[in-house]
Design an enzyme around this catalytic site. Sequence first.
Site, PDB file in Angstrom:
ATOM      1  CE  LYS A 123      -3.693  -2.009   2.898  1.00 33.88           C
ATOM      2  NZ  LYS A 123      -4.641  -2.526   1.792  1.00 33.88           N
ATOM      3  NE  ARG A 135      -8.394  -9.202  -4.513  1.00 31.42           N
ATOM      4  CZ  ARG A 135      -9.443  -8.825  -3.831  1.00 31.42           C
ATOM      5  NH1 ARG A 135     -10.361  -9.010  -4.367  1.00 31.42           N
ATOM      6  NH2 ARG A 135      -9.353  -8.266  -2.573  1.00 31.42           N
ATOM      7  CG  HIS A 156     -11.617  -1.417   9.304  1.00 35.20           C
ATOM      8  ND1 HIS A 156     -12.340  -0.358   9.230  1.00 35.20           N
ATOM      9  CD2 HIS A 156     -11.018  -1.662  10.432  1.00 35.20           C
ATOM     10  CE1 HIS A 156     -11.910   0.373  10.162  1.00 35.20           C
ATOM     11  NE2 HIS A 156     -11.074  -0.379  11.019  1.00 35.20           N
ATOM     12  CD  GLU A 174      -4.547   5.850   4.589  1.00 33.33           C
ATOM     13  OE1 GLU A 174      -5.584   5.500   4.818  1.00 33.33           O
ATOM     14  OE2 GLU A 174      -4.153   5.287   3.428  1.00 33.33           O
TER      15      GLU A 174
HETATM   16  P1  ADP Z   1      -7.948  -3.689   3.034  1.00 26.80           P
HETATM   17  O1  ADP Z   1      -6.623  -4.169   2.279  1.00 26.80           O
HETATM   18  O2  ADP Z   1      -7.886  -4.307   4.281  1.00 26.80           O
HETATM   19  O3  ADP Z   1      -8.927  -3.741   1.895  1.00 26.80           O
HETATM   20  P2  ADP Z   1      -8.122  -0.907   2.988  1.00 26.80           P
HETATM   21  O4  ADP Z   1      -7.110   0.088   2.780  1.00 26.80           O
HETATM   22  O5  ADP Z   1      -8.612  -1.182   1.566  1.00 26.80           O
HETATM   23  O6  ADP Z   1      -7.532  -2.202   3.585  1.00 26.80           O
HETATM   24  O7  ADP Z   1      -9.307  -0.252   3.781  1.00 26.80           O
HETATM   25  C1  ADP Z   1     -10.177  -1.209   4.315  1.00 26.80           C
HETATM   26  C2  ADP Z   1     -11.305  -0.416   5.047  1.00 26.80           C
HETATM   27  O8  ADP Z   1     -10.834   0.559   6.068  1.00 26.80           O
HETATM   28  C3  ADP Z   1     -11.803   0.761   4.051  1.00 26.80           C
HETATM   29  O9  ADP Z   1     -13.146   0.326   3.300  1.00 26.80           O
HETATM   30  C4  ADP Z   1     -12.566   1.745   5.080  1.00 26.80           C
HETATM   31  O10 ADP Z   1     -13.553   1.235   5.643  1.00 26.80           O
HETATM   32  C5  ADP Z   1     -11.233   1.701   6.171  1.00 26.80           C
HETATM   33  N1  ADP Z   1     -10.665   2.725   5.880  1.00 26.80           N
HETATM   34  C6  ADP Z   1      -9.152   2.672   5.241  1.00 26.80           C
HETATM   35  N2  ADP Z   1      -8.631   3.855   5.302  1.00 26.80           N
HETATM   36  C7  ADP Z   1      -9.274   4.590   6.005  1.00 26.80           C
HETATM   37  C8  ADP Z   1      -9.053   6.232   6.469  1.00 26.80           C
HETATM   38  N3  ADP Z   1      -8.003   6.749   6.027  1.00 26.80           N
HETATM   39  N4  ADP Z   1      -9.918   6.592   7.376  1.00 26.80           N
HETATM   40  C9  ADP Z   1     -11.137   5.891   7.627  1.00 26.80           C
HETATM   41  N5  ADP Z   1     -11.151   4.780   7.246  1.00 26.80           N
HETATM   42  C10 ADP Z   1     -10.467   3.958   6.462  1.00 26.80           C
HETATM   43  P1  ADP Z   2     -11.234  -6.028  -0.323  1.00 19.66           P
HETATM   44  O1  ADP Z   2     -11.813  -5.855   0.844  1.00 19.66           O
HETATM   45  O2  ADP Z   2      -9.547  -6.266  -0.032  1.00 19.66           O
HETATM   46  O3  ADP Z   2     -11.144  -4.796  -1.012  1.00 19.66           O
HETATM   47  P2  ADP Z   2     -12.851  -8.278  -1.413  1.00 19.66           P
HETATM   48  O4  ADP Z   2     -14.025  -7.671  -0.746  1.00 19.66           O
HETATM   49  O5  ADP Z   2     -13.047  -8.359  -2.794  1.00 19.66           O
HETATM   50  O6  ADP Z   2     -11.547  -7.316  -1.076  1.00 19.66           O
HETATM   51  O7  ADP Z   2     -12.606  -9.444  -0.523  1.00 19.66           O
HETATM   52  C1  ADP Z   2     -12.520  -9.307   0.938  1.00 19.66           C
HETATM   53  C2  ADP Z   2     -11.024 -10.104   1.312  1.00 19.66           C
HETATM   54  O8  ADP Z   2     -11.171 -11.479   1.485  1.00 19.66           O
HETATM   55  C3  ADP Z   2      -9.930  -9.813   0.476  1.00 19.66           C
HETATM   56  O9  ADP Z   2      -9.020  -9.727   1.158  1.00 19.66           O
HETATM   57  C4  ADP Z   2     -10.096 -11.218  -0.268  1.00 19.66           C
HETATM   58  O10 ADP Z   2      -8.520 -11.553  -0.633  1.00 19.66           O
HETATM   59  C5  ADP Z   2     -10.141 -12.242   0.815  1.00 19.66           C
HETATM   60  N1  ADP Z   2     -11.016 -13.358   0.193  1.00 19.66           N
HETATM   61  C6  ADP Z   2     -12.074 -13.399  -0.463  1.00 19.66           C
HETATM   62  N2  ADP Z   2     -12.444 -14.693  -0.917  1.00 19.66           N
HETATM   63  C7  ADP Z   2     -11.536 -15.441  -0.285  1.00 19.66           C
HETATM   64  C8  ADP Z   2     -11.293 -16.755  -0.257  1.00 19.66           C
HETATM   65  N3  ADP Z   2     -12.078 -17.624  -1.149  1.00 19.66           N
HETATM   66  N4  ADP Z   2     -10.259 -17.275   0.287  1.00 19.66           N
HETATM   67  C9  ADP Z   2      -9.367 -16.417   0.834  1.00 19.66           C
HETATM   68  N5  ADP Z   2      -9.746 -15.174   0.832  1.00 19.66           N
HETATM   69  C10 ADP Z   2     -10.696 -14.764   0.287  1.00 19.66           C
END
Ligand code: ADP
Ligand code: ADP
Length: 678
Positions: free
Chosen positions: A116, A291, A235, A200
């Site tokens: 990230k 993906r 989250h 952040e």
């Molecule tokens: P992941 O790889 O686990 O999906 P993300 O960076 O996409 O991590 O963040 C997951 C979730 O965490 C976001 O969808 C949001 O709800 C929350 N989040 C991430 N960054 C922030 C931020 N700077 N402030 C508030 N909430 C955040």
């Molecule tokens: P993100 O929250 O990172 O934006 P998604 O909402 O698409 O992504 O998926 C939620 C999380 O669960 C992702 O981090 C993904 O890698 C994981 N995940 C989803 N499906 C599977 C699976 N079948 N096995 C393992 N991990 C999974």
Amino acid sequence: MFGKILIANRGEIACRVIATARRLGIATVAVYSEADAGARHTRLADEAWPIGPAPARQSYLSIATILDVARRAGAQAIHPGYGFLSENAEFAEACAEAGIAFIGPPAAAIRAMGSKAAAKALMERAGVPLVPGYHGEAQDLATLAEAAARIGYPVLIKASAGGGGKGMRVVGHAAEFAEALEGARREAASSFGDDRVLVEKYLTRPRHIEIQVFADTHGNTVSLFERDCSIQRRHQKIIEEAPAPGMDPARRQAMGEAAVAAARAVGYVGAGTVEFIAEGDAFFFMEMNTRLQVEHPVTEMVTGLDLVEWQIRVAAGEPLPLPAERLAIRGHAIEARVYAEDPARDFLPSTGRLAHLRQPREVPGRVRVDTGVRAGDAITPHYDPMIAKLIVWGEDRPAALRRLVAALGEYEVVGVRTNLGLLRAIADHPAFAAGELDTGFIARHAAALLPPAEQPAAAEPAVLAAAALAALRDQREAIRAAARASGDPHSPWAETDAWRLNGDGYQDLHLRPEGAATALTLRSHPLPEGGVRLDLPGGPVRAALEEDAEGGLRLVLDGVARRLSAARRGAAIAVFLAGHRPCTVVLEDPLAPPRSETAGSERVTAPIPGRVTRVLVRPGEAVEKNAPLVVIEAMKMELTLRAPVAGVIATVSHRVDDMVEEGTELVTFAGPSSSAAG
Ligand code: ADP
Ligand code: ADP
Ligand code: MG
């Protein structure tokens, strides 16, 4: 175009990819771990190959094994689905080396977006807006704490290598920073093998809005518009929709352009998602997922496209099927993720066998159910506990929401705890209907959305009546089966209704709603015109069962018919009555033997999964009919399994403390003895 592809995944996404491949005339190869033998995806594919034990590291994450199967099966390409190897650059490279196409982006693009922090540095250079923060190399406390002070509290510490909502800490004050950092580092190191973090600005009421992008190998990159994924727990998303409520065209265009710039900056190819966090009029880059996303179906529903088809065509070297000018949004789509988890216990996953599963009826273009399980399958602790994704489409958001409410009402799951109650509560909530979405939605409305851990037992009279009629029907069927087994279908027993056996013309049923301490006694009187009169707590009602137009059941109470489905497991009856909360009712001291003990069978099986607590017989022993044989404990209940016939025990296959699955054979008989009919 490919002639045969391998799907390196399981569950609903494997089924989803197979469906498109089949439509395109491409042969499919499924892979499965020992825990997934016979799983839905293995039966849908043209071939299914075993790849090792249940733990993902030894099966779905084993690059060597999967490539070996691909070579032996003659697959020309591999679709990685999501999760597992989908964002693994080494896997993408290993596919290329093996001469097999990876249906996903180039390894370099996966790598560039894998961290990230590095991705944010890259996006900064590409002019994509970022949340104020620090994503540098230096990781010492002084640098990070100083950055946090500069950004201004509250801040969010995030694992650079993070995903799935893990490795994040919100810090409210400078005094808490050092300790939070230590915790985040520890968690990041253990979850991702990499303790680097970024800091952040923590937005307090943000929305998660993401852009679906697509690029081909001919230099075209387009935006397939946005999805709002603000309804989250821990989250992680549970409800997603497209388009985002309140999105205006200018902002959609600005976000689309930023996402396309992000994709171009890393030489992106295929399907990808650029996630933004938005607050007020501002939006900031969070991360790019390289993906296909879990929630891609909402984009498919509003664009009318098949994103898996696009992925396969792009991987085969074709240009994007449509140019940007021909892409448009029609109507509104919402996805709800149905999980085997317990919202009342902090969303703890719930494992077990899906003893009963009924999913909403699919309506092409309107109601779609993406699932990887069927009734009887198990939700195991090895993988994601998702049961299905329910996706609905409507001409506008209110129409889509109506369909969501209706379809959620059709869900029936017995055997594991689910988040269906929470999903229904969200769909019914006025703030959700008003489009007041942000990532704090569930926490803010928790009192209205989440049931208290100990649910008060619902004893709605109509539900009790439904349980009573289901029990009476089972009883009647058991007696008919016994008559058939006795070899005389014309015996008067075959047509005699259960209650007449009493002579007094009524029967008492002892019903205890699960969780309630005491059973309620319901008296039922047969009525000459059919059905029964039930003495419910609120007064007597006329009750009967009838078939609906599609072969399902309806409960008719004083002339009013409602759709009913009742799933029986031993003495427990799960009642799904239209318009009422699902409820499990335990039939105490039933007058007829439970199903597993119906006369005529010469083996006794476990009616539900559980633990053997007592074994009361030995091989060679002669027993009377109804003699207790084995006691099992399941779902906090004790069940005594009795001899269906008088006879001699042949085998006893389990010992005290053995865990048994539903249907496991426990005791067999050495053949009916002469007194068997008695
Ligand atoms: P992941 O790889 O686990 O999906 P993300 O960076 O996409 O991590 O963040 C997951 C979730 O965490 C976001 O969808 C949001 O709800 C929350 N989040 C991430 N960054 C922030 C931020 N700077 N402030 C508030 N909430 C955040
Ligand atoms: P993100 O929250 O990172 O934006 P998604 O909402 O698409 O992504 O998926 C939620 C999380 O669960 C992702 O981090 C993904 O890698 C994981 N995940 C989803 N499906 C599977 C699976 N079948 N096995 C393992 N991990 C999974
Ligand atoms: Mg994310």
